[in-house]
Design an enzyme around this catalytic site. Structure first.
Site, PDB file in Angstrom:
ATOM      1  N   HIS A  35      42.081  66.812  25.843  1.00  0.00           N
ATOM      2  CA  HIS A  35      43.524  66.941  26.120  1.00  0.00           C
ATOM      3  C   HIS A  35      44.038  68.288  25.576  1.00  0.00           C
ATOM      4  O   HIS A  35      44.893  68.337  24.688  1.00  0.00           O
ATOM      5  CB  HIS A  35      44.236  65.765  25.441  1.00  0.00           C
TER       6      HIS A  35
ATOM      7  N   GLU B  45      43.485  69.852  31.151  1.00  0.00           N
ATOM      8  CA  GLU B  45      42.521  68.972  30.496  1.00  0.00           C
ATOM      9  C   GLU B  45      41.301  68.714  31.378  1.00  0.00           C
ATOM     10  O   GLU B  45      41.445  68.179  32.473  1.00  0.00           O
ATOM     11  CB  GLU B  45      43.197  67.643  30.147  1.00  0.00           C
TER      12      GLU B  45
END
EC number: 5.1.3.15
Length: 314
Positions: A167, A271
């Site tokens: 992330h 991501e």
């Protein structure tokens, strides 16, 4: 003549949490907290920070650290009994003293191996036995590489499935001036429209409002062109077919306690992920997923950044 050694230092970070600092001889560096195996800093050889961490990030377990590179496992998003984005990002990892062989690492790279194994607490919400090994590597040119290896160690013969994401929060000068290239003509699931499937129409992704999308079956290379900083951040990925693009914009930013009201202007999440189709592992099987980040100066071409040089480069 003594050979130059790249230091790997274990020290205390914010609130006394253990962290590992990787340093490269030319001056680039990275910091990894054992809490969450969370990369919180990646600086180039000029000492410029390339990742975004919120000024309001708490660094207090059990809350995940807001910014850097949280690891989403065993799920991305929030489904069922698991907390949002899974539990790997708010567990204390250990330093892996006996990792299985990785591809050869040259002496000119700094790296740390971290390990997360099943706990009784996790078994209550996700009843599977696993070993998650993460290697964080800082290359000689300042490139940052994260390699994850997840193995099913169930003894009951049962397979398990998971979704996954690195992330990554990138630091950008101004979200309104940033372009993301490499995802043109790609299908995406728009989380803001109930995961409706759409197709990217633009010649680049630009930002003027909240964006929360899962691009599926994406290329291995994505570039973030930062016009003001004359810098392009390049993400290369392997084993991770999807790419999440996220910026909360103003309303969501104000609603997050651990995020500054105006900070959305200076961050962008791109991501490397496997979200659309879960990864399935039988006992004894191992999955591997890797992302490599690099920062390169951007050249100008008719008043715009020239991404082709970046995307066609090595």
């Amino acid at each position: 003549m003594s050979t130059e050694r790249v230091p790997v230092e274990l020290c205390k970070g914010i609130n006394g949490l253990d962290k590992v600092v990787l340093k490269e001889v030319r001056g680039s560096s990275a910091e990894v907290y054992l809490y969450g195996a969370h990369v919180t800093s990646w600086k180039n050889d000029h000492g410029e920070e390339l990742l975004f961490v919120s000024n309001k990030a708490t660094f207090k377990p059990p809350k995940a650290i807001r910014g850097g590179i949280p690891i989403c496992f065993p799920q991305f998003s929030s489904d069922g009994s698991l907390e949002q984005h899974g539990f790997a990002r708010n567990r204390l990892w250990s330093i892996d003293t006996d990792p299985p062989p990785f591809p050869t690492v040259g002496t000119n790279k700094a790296f740390i191996d971290l390990l997360l194994k099943t706990s009784e607490e996790d078994m209550k919400v996700w009843p599977h036995s696993y070993e998650f090994r993460l290697r964080v590597t800082l290359g000689p040119g300042g490139d940052l590489m994260l390699t994850s290896r997840i193995r099913n160690t169930n003894t009951d013969g049962k397979p398990f499935q998971f979704t996954f994401a690195y992330h990554t929060y990138f630091s950008v000068s101004d979200i309104s001036e940033v372009r993301v290239e490499g995802l043109e003509t790609i299908d995406y699931l728009d989380t803001l429209k109930g995961r409706e499937r759409c197709t990217e129409q633009g010649d680049a992704i630009t930002f003027e409002s909240e964006v929360d999308r899962v691009y599926v079956s994406t290329p291995t290379k994505i570039a973030i062109l930062d016009h003001e900083k004359k810098r392009t951040l390049v993400l290369r990925k392997d084993g991770l077919p999807d790419a999440v693009v996220w910026n909360p914009w103003d309303k969501k930013a104000k609603a997050m306690a651990d995020f500054g009201d105006e900070e959305y202007k200076h961050m962008l999440c791109i991501e490397a992920a496997s979200v659309e189709k879960p990864i399935i592992l039988k006992p004894g099987e191992e999955w591997k997923g890797r992302q490599e980040l690099s920062a390169v100066p951007s050249s100008y071409c008719s008043g715009q950044l020239d991404p082709q040089r970046v995307l066609q480069g090595s």
